[in-house]
Design a protein around this motif. Sequence first.
Motif, PDB file in Angstrom:
ATOM      1  N   TRP A 127       0.832  -1.203   0.000  1.00 40.26           N
ATOM      2  CA  TRP A 127       0.000   0.000   0.000  1.00 40.26           C
ATOM      3  C   TRP A 127       0.869   1.256   0.000  1.00 40.26           C
ATOM      4  N   ARG A 128       1.916   1.261   0.804  1.00 41.42           N
ATOM      5  CA  ARG A 128       2.819   2.411   0.857  1.00 41.42           C
ATOM      6  C   ARG A 128       3.584   2.562  -0.453  1.00 41.42           C
ATOM      7  N   TRP A 129       4.067   1.458  -1.002  1.00 43.15           N
ATOM      8  CA  TRP A 129       4.776   1.517  -2.283  1.00 43.15           C
ATOM      9  C   TRP A 129       3.871   2.048  -3.394  1.00 43.15           C
ATOM     10  N   GLY A 130       2.609   1.602  -3.384  1.00 43.94           N
ATOM     11  CA  GLY A 130       1.687   2.027  -4.430  1.00 43.94           C
ATOM     12  C   GLY A 130       1.453   3.522  -4.436  1.00 43.94           C
ATOM     13  N   HIS A 131       1.500   4.152  -3.263  1.00 46.56           N
ATOM     14  CA  HIS A 131       1.251   5.589  -3.180  1.00 46.56           C
ATOM     15  C   HIS A 131       2.500   6.423  -3.463  1.00 46.56           C
ATOM     16  N   ARG A 132       3.623   5.784  -3.668  1.00 46.86           N
ATOM     17  CA  ARG A 132       4.832   6.537  -4.024  1.00 46.86           C
ATOM     18  C   ARG A 132       4.880   6.825  -5.518  1.00 46.86           C
ATOM     19  N   THR A 133       4.089   6.104  -6.293  1.00 45.20           N
ATOM     20  CA  THR A 133       4.045   6.318  -7.734  1.00 45.20           C
ATOM     21  C   THR A 133       2.814   7.134  -8.075  1.00 45.20           C
ATOM     22  N   THR A 134       2.998   8.407  -8.350  1.00 47.22           N
ATOM     23  CA  THR A 134       1.875   9.312  -8.603  1.00 47.22           C
ATOM     24  C   THR A 134       1.562   9.458 -10.087  1.00 47.22           C
ATOM     25  N   ASP A 135       2.536   9.206 -10.963  1.00 52.80           N
ATOM     26  CA  ASP A 135       2.302   9.366 -12.399  1.00 52.80           C
ATOM     27  C   ASP A 135       1.291   8.348 -12.908  1.00 52.80           C
ATOM     28  N   GLN A 136       1.358   7.124 -12.389  1.00 53.11           N
ATOM     29  CA  GLN A 136       0.467   6.059 -12.820  1.00 53.11           C
ATOM     30  C   GLN A 136      -0.090   5.369 -11.584  1.00 53.11           C
ATOM     31  N   PRO A 137      -1.261   5.760 -11.108  1.00 55.00           N
ATOM     32  CA  PRO A 137      -1.773   5.246  -9.826  1.00 55.00           C
ATOM     33  C   PRO A 137      -2.212   3.791  -9.862  1.00 55.00           C
ATOM     34  N   GLY A 138      -2.452   3.222 -11.040  1.00 50.43           N
ATOM     35  CA  GLY A 138      -2.938   1.851 -11.131  1.00 50.43           C
ATOM     36  C   GLY A 138      -1.967   0.857 -10.513  1.00 50.43           C
ATOM     37  N   PHE A 139      -2.394   0.154  -9.477  1.00 49.10           N
ATOM     38  CA  PHE A 139      -1.504  -0.775  -8.784  1.00 49.10           C
ATOM     39  C   PHE A 139      -1.089  -1.926  -9.694  1.00 49.10           C
ATOM     40  N   ALA A 140      -2.040  -2.509 -10.407  1.00 52.27           N
ATOM     41  CA  ALA A 140      -1.731  -3.647 -11.270  1.00 52.27           C
ATOM     42  C   ALA A 140      -0.780  -3.252 -12.394  1.00 52.27           C
ATOM     43  N   LYS A 141      -0.917  -2.043 -12.927  1.00 54.80           N
ATOM     44  CA  LYS A 141      -0.027  -1.597 -13.999  1.00 54.80           C
ATOM     45  C   LYS A 141       1.399  -1.388 -13.493  1.00 54.80           C
ATOM     46  N   ASN A 142       1.534  -0.987 -12.237  1.00 52.50           N
ATOM     47  CA  ASN A 142       2.859  -0.751 -11.671  1.00 52.50           C
ATOM     48  C   ASN A 142       3.538  -2.027 -11.200  1.00 52.50           C
ATOM     49  N   PHE A 143       2.757  -2.969 -10.663  1.00 53.55           N
ATOM     50  CA  PHE A 143       3.352  -4.142 -10.035  1.00 53.55           C
ATOM     51  C   PHE A 143       3.085  -5.446 -10.784  1.00 53.55           C
ATOM     52  N   GLY A 144       2.164  -5.433 -11.743  1.00 48.88           N
ATOM     53  CA  GLY A 144       1.948  -6.630 -12.537  1.00 48.88           C
ATOM     54  C   GLY A 144       0.981  -7.618 -11.940  1.00 48.88           C
ATOM     55  N   PHE A 145       0.338  -7.292 -10.832  1.00 47.84           N
ATOM     56  CA  PHE A 145      -0.658  -8.172 -10.227  1.00 47.84           C
ATOM     57  C   PHE A 145      -1.650  -7.327  -9.442  1.00 47.84           C
ATOM     58  N   ALA A 146      -2.794  -7.920  -9.144  1.00 42.41           N
ATOM     59  CA  ALA A 146      -3.834  -7.230  -8.378  1.00 42.41           C
ATOM     60  C   ALA A 146      -4.003  -7.905  -7.032  1.00 42.41           C
ATOM     61  N   ILE A 147      -4.613  -7.186  -6.108  1.00 44.59           N
ATOM     62  CA  ILE A 147      -4.863  -7.721  -4.759  1.00 44.59           C
ATOM     63  C   ILE A 147      -6.365  -7.711  -4.508  1.00 44.59           C
ATOM     64  N   PRO A 148      -6.956  -8.855  -4.203  1.00 47.88           N
ATOM     65  CA  PRO A 148      -8.388  -8.872  -3.873  1.00 47.88           C
ATOM     66  C   PRO A 148      -8.632  -8.218  -2.522  1.00 47.88           C
ATOM     67  N   ASP A 149      -9.885  -7.929  -2.232  1.00 51.72           N
ATOM     68  CA  ASP A 149     -10.210  -7.334  -0.933  1.00 51.72           C
ATOM     69  C   ASP A 149      -9.614  -8.174   0.187  1.00 51.72           C
ATOM     70  N   THR A 150      -8.839  -7.538   1.041  1.00 52.80           N
ATOM     71  CA  THR A 150      -8.117  -8.232   2.108  1.00 52.80           C
ATOM     72  C   THR A 150      -8.332  -7.500   3.422  1.00 52.80           C
ATOM     73  N   ILE A 151      -8.857  -8.214   4.400  1.00 48.77           N
ATOM     74  CA  ILE A 151      -9.085  -7.646   5.731  1.00 48.77           C
ATOM     75  C   ILE A 151      -8.131  -8.293   6.717  1.00 48.77           C
ATOM     76  N   ILE A 152      -7.345  -7.474   7.379  1.00 51.07           N
ATOM     77  CA  ILE A 152      -6.426  -7.974   8.401  1.00 51.07           C
ATOM     78  C   ILE A 152      -7.166  -8.031   9.739  1.00 51.07           C
TER      79      ILE A 152
END
Length: 275
Positions: A76-101
């Motif tokens: 989550w923290r890494w994803g918010h460091r990239t502001t040019d392209q906010p899409g998480f899957a586009k930046n990291f190559g995978f998606a995360i389903p809804d996850t509750i800790i």
Amino acid sequence: MGGLDMDYGRPPLPPKGPLAVSKKDMEHIRRVFDQDMSSKKLNSIISPREDAQMFRSLDRHAVPCEGIVELYELLWRWGHRTTDQPGFAKNFGFAIPDTIIIEKGKPYAWYFVSKKDGSLLRKSEGSLTLGAVEKKFCRDRKDDESPICAAWYPVASQFSEARCHSPMAEFMTPGSCREFLSSLRCTHSGIIQAFVEPCGVSNFLVRTVQYKNQTSLSVRTNRALLVNGKGNAFDKCATFEGSADESRPRRFSHWTLENSIGPMGFPWAHDPAKR
């Protein structure tokens, strides 16, 4: 932590390029690979007869399967460091389903991917209620949907008081998920994650192991049909979470291993967007 100088708020820098695997490193990989396989007699299928014998086995049970929940906050923290392209899957190559800790029986954090821009977000404290979790996960399933709605993975920790009372994973239907949520107690710590329907008739899971900028793959496919299959939810979903006879493993020979991580350099290991 532990004397290591690590910056958890900064994503890893991409390596300069594929690195050749030395003969010494390849021999080390071979030793690790052989030691792992020799300790798991049922980790590979040699013949159709052996596969049938394993399928008829009645010795089916769960194995300890714990996860590192801190990984989600890190992503989550890494994803918010990239502001040019906010899409998480586009930046990291995978998606995360809804996850509750879940921490000591109570929701601690809820991570989800935004439908607006694809960024990984975290719900506010006011939305962290078991009622909201039940409404999201325990809806009625459509006829063409999988009957499984969620999975539970206990937390991994070096401290016994922080672990869950049971190290076993669980797969849940809407009904069993409601029962699980209503029975949460202070000894429950882990994650409840939305179940992702597989691309096929059976559930499967791919695991990757990275060593010296090289990546190897391990795949397990459940033997049962996910929809209209025999057995309970765990029997139809378990891969690495269950014993060896619950699923069909894929064994990689030395030739396959060397051709994957040797000459090719396995591009996934050198492209952060595909990790």
